[in-house]
Design an enzyme around this catalytic site. Structure first.
Site: not given
Ligand code: RB5
Length: 153
Positions: A10, A67, A69-70, A100-101, A111, A135
């Site tokens: 994103d 994204c 936080t992932g 393992h996964n 970020r 596993h």
């Molecule tokens: C976008 O602002 C943020 O919410 C998105 O990139 C992500 O971290 C969501 O899980």
């Protein structure tokens, strides 16, 4: 023939996606950029689902998502059968996610990782094999939703 690897993000993952796409191409992979193609605000599921679909259908073996936080990307991708999307913020986690996964989708929290660490995490995930053994049955059980074997069995 070079392995095709789809990558998508994103807006929050856009910059790091550009950097990792370049790194993947330099490593010899056939990179398929599924967007986003600018830093304008977008919704992460719109990018996670098409990539996860390709893994689910067996069109590709693995893929990369980013994204902020992932987390959002991993939630959406993991709705797909056979997809094991792992958020990794260190090379060690990426290594264990493979060993393992058997993680077939790498998800980066853009970020919270630098470009250098992003490349390290990516390379570790690309180069680490699934260990199998004990596993194997655990990974198989992931798909067995709604079935809880009796204790001791
Ligand atoms: C976008 O602002 C943020 O919410 C998105 O990139 C992500 O971290 C969501 O899980």
């Amino acid at each position: 023939m070079a392995e095709r690897i789809p990558i998508a993000s994103d807006h929050a993952g856009f910059e790091l996606k550009q950097h990792l796409s370049k790194a993947l191409a330099e490593l010899g992979y056939d990179v398929e950029d599924l967007g986003t193609h600018s830093p304008s605000s977008t919704d992460y599921p719109d990018f996670a689902h098409p990539l996860a679909e390709k893994v689910e259908q067996g069109e590709v073996k693995r893929g990369v998502l980013l994204c902020g936080t992932g987390l959002g990307m991993s939630y959406a991708a993991n709705r797909h059968r056979g997809v094991r999307a792992a958020v990794a913020w260190t090379p060690e986690i990426a290594e264990l996610a493979r060993k393992h996964n058997d993680a077939n989708v790498l998800v980066l929290p853009a970020r919270f990782v630098s470009e250098e660490d992003g490349v390290r995490i990516l390379r570790t995930w690309l180069d680490t094999a699934f260990e199998g053994g004990r596993h194997e049955k655990r990974v198989e059980k992931i798909e067995a939703t709604g079935h809880t074997p009796a204790e001791g069995k």
